[in-house]
Design a protein around this motif. Sequence first.
Motif, PDB file in Angstrom:
ATOM      1  N   PRO A  88      -0.073  -0.165  -6.135  1.00 21.24           N
ATOM      2  CA  PRO A  88      -1.386  -0.813  -6.006  1.00 21.24           C
ATOM      3  C   PRO A  88      -2.438  -0.256  -6.966  1.00 21.24           C
ATOM      4  O   PRO A  88      -3.464  -0.884  -7.180  1.00 21.24           O
ATOM      5  N   TRP A  89      -2.176   0.921  -7.543  1.00 23.40           N
ATOM      6  CA  TRP A  89      -3.171   1.499  -8.456  1.00 23.40           C
ATOM      7  C   TRP A  89      -2.940   1.036  -9.896  1.00 23.40           C
ATOM      8  O   TRP A  89      -3.671   1.399 -10.797  1.00 23.40           O
ATOM      9  N   TYR A 130      -5.255  -6.399 -10.104  1.00 25.03           N
ATOM     10  CA  TYR A 130      -4.420  -5.512  -9.307  1.00 25.03           C
ATOM     11  C   TYR A 130      -3.663  -6.329  -8.264  1.00 25.03           C
ATOM     12  O   TYR A 130      -4.133  -7.396  -7.858  1.00 25.03           O
ATOM     13  N   TYR A 132      -3.404  -6.311  -5.165  1.00 27.70           N
ATOM     14  CA  TYR A 132      -4.108  -6.780  -3.968  1.00 27.70           C
ATOM     15  C   TYR A 132      -5.054  -7.932  -4.244  1.00 27.70           C
ATOM     16  O   TYR A 132      -5.609  -8.523  -3.322  1.00 27.70           O
TER      17      TYR A 132
ATOM     18  N   PRO B 166      -0.901   9.479  -7.704  1.00 24.09           N
ATOM     19  CA  PRO B 166      -1.749   8.333  -7.350  1.00 24.09           C
ATOM     20  C   PRO B 166      -1.557   7.887  -5.902  1.00 24.09           C
ATOM     21  O   PRO B 166      -2.514   7.496  -5.244  1.00 24.09           O
ATOM     22  N   SER B 167      -0.322   7.982  -5.408  1.00 21.63           N
ATOM     23  CA  SER B 167      -0.097   7.462  -4.061  1.00 21.63           C
ATOM     24  C   SER B 167      -0.725   8.351  -2.990  1.00 21.63           C
ATOM     25  O   SER B 167      -0.995   7.874  -1.890  1.00 21.63           O
ATOM     26  N   HIS B 242      -9.729   2.295  -5.711  1.00 27.79           N
ATOM     27  CA  HIS B 242     -10.133   0.929  -5.405  1.00 27.79           C
ATOM     28  C   HIS B 242      -9.109   0.181  -4.571  1.00 27.79           C
ATOM     29  O   HIS B 242      -9.404  -0.803  -3.939  1.00 27.79           O
ATOM     30  N   TRP B 243      -7.861   0.690  -4.586  1.00 30.50           N
ATOM     31  CA  TRP B 243      -6.807  -0.046  -3.881  1.00 30.50           C
ATOM     32  C   TRP B 243      -6.680   0.378  -2.425  1.00 30.50           C
ATOM     33  O   TRP B 243      -5.852  -0.128  -1.687  1.00 30.50           O
ATOM     34  N   TYR B 246      -4.941  -1.249   0.985  1.00 28.44           N
ATOM     35  CA  TYR B 246      -4.000  -2.342   0.725  1.00 28.44           C
ATOM     36  C   TYR B 246      -2.566  -1.858   0.818  1.00 28.44           C
ATOM     37  O   TYR B 246      -2.295  -0.711   0.647  1.00 28.44           O
TER      38      TYR B 246
END
Lengths: 251, 246
Positions: A88-89, A130, A132, B166-167, B242-243, B246
């Motif tokens: 997702p990033w 992205y 999402y 990142p996760s 930003h994610w 989700y």
Amino acid sequence: MNSSILKISNLKKDFGKGEIIFNEFDLTLQKKNTAIFGPNGCGKTTLLRIISGLDQSYTGNITFKDSPIKDNVGFGYAFQNPYKFLFPWMTSFENIIFPLKIKSTDREISQRLVTKLLTDFNLDIPLNSYPYQLSTGQCQLLVFLRSIIDSPDLLLLDEPFSNLDYLNRTRILFNLAARKNLPVTIFVSHTIDEAIIFADELIILGDKPAKIIGRVLIPFNRSKRNPELLSSLKFNEVKSSCIKLLKQYII
Amino acid sequence: MKYFLFTFVFLVSIWALLSYSNIINSLLLPHPHQVFLYIYQGFFTTQIFYKPLLQTITSTLLSFLVGSFLGVLLGIIGGYYKKLYRVLELPLDFFRSLPSLLLIPLSVLFFGIGPLASFSVISFSVFVYVFINSAYGIKYNKASFSEIGKLYKIDKIREFWLILLPSILPNIFAGIKMGFSIAFIVTIGSEMLIGHSGLGGRIIDSYMIFNTKEVFSIIIIVGMFGYFGNKILNVLEKKFIHWKGY
């Protein structure tokens, strides 16, 4: 002697709790495009995970082009659940080129490959968005594009277009079937029509434990398949021969 | 912003009503204009607030940064090496359950009355929260993300930078946000306990001599610092993660 593309022998796998998925399961694939069709929970996804090496808790032998399947085979894998298998990033673009990034491919080359794929399949995906921000169907396309971007040796497609509308799904499948340099592909499907559009051979699985109920050769030249096939008599003949094999499940 | 202004005006009006009408004695509840004037003077004429505010901010930020840095670093290592995590689990859970201010007396005994005594307690409390969150992130990392890496035979170093780090950023950030609040609370608390420094020390002094104007001023200043600190962290979170969700 026939040489096999993929050969699975004596596969045993269970998830504990006495639930046996595969027991002395044998499968030999000789055609380049194989579709696997079967009821929910019969082990199709598990089979793909075993072949790809993501699941290693099994016993049995698997060979790819007559040598044991292991690290030297490049896999492409379009996972069933796109949201779980996209980062997702990362933007759409970053997600698609992930396999190339691992191989330290030049960014410009990656860019060109993505553009080519999108043109080949006539797709329009916002590359800077992205996951999402995209629809489930678009996410599925990202997973699919990622699976073929680096021209793998063995491509595993697990219900890759289930969230696309009928027209798009059919169009992409015809496109994929006729594609040059398509790798050896195993395509798991819940729809007989899709399997017939895409595959050289259709394998129908039964469940508990998994077994091969039937194999149907698809008698159409892959490079010449086009949407008119769908309304042809021959298409329906092939389809009904498949359905005959499934009779016991339908009734 | 409209609602924000409305609420602000509403609260000050209630305060003004209670205070100007003498419903509450002005010694206990000073008039709003006096307090705002006091804050203004405290910064621009008498300048009594500069030094304590600077002390509080320095102490909060320094221990927050050190505690967060060590927490992320060791948290990641702890997440990787399950044995290390298990060894640390009991003491960490113990100290997490302990109100950190309780450690101040011991810290003063060890380090003497000075900045080191509070710094060690504050940064330790921040560390505990950030460590636990980061380690949890690694420990309960989404298996599906690692599988993508595994499929493409990713090496350990790239797996860490491209996938793992990142996760777990959302986890790390959750720890850091909590860490900031903790750092702020414990800083003010230790200043009040050890005394003579920062806004926490200052509020005790003004309360002793019944200077309620100053007590109110300090509450407003401290509140603003905490409020904007959290706002800044929220903005940073939205930008870098930003994610999330989700």
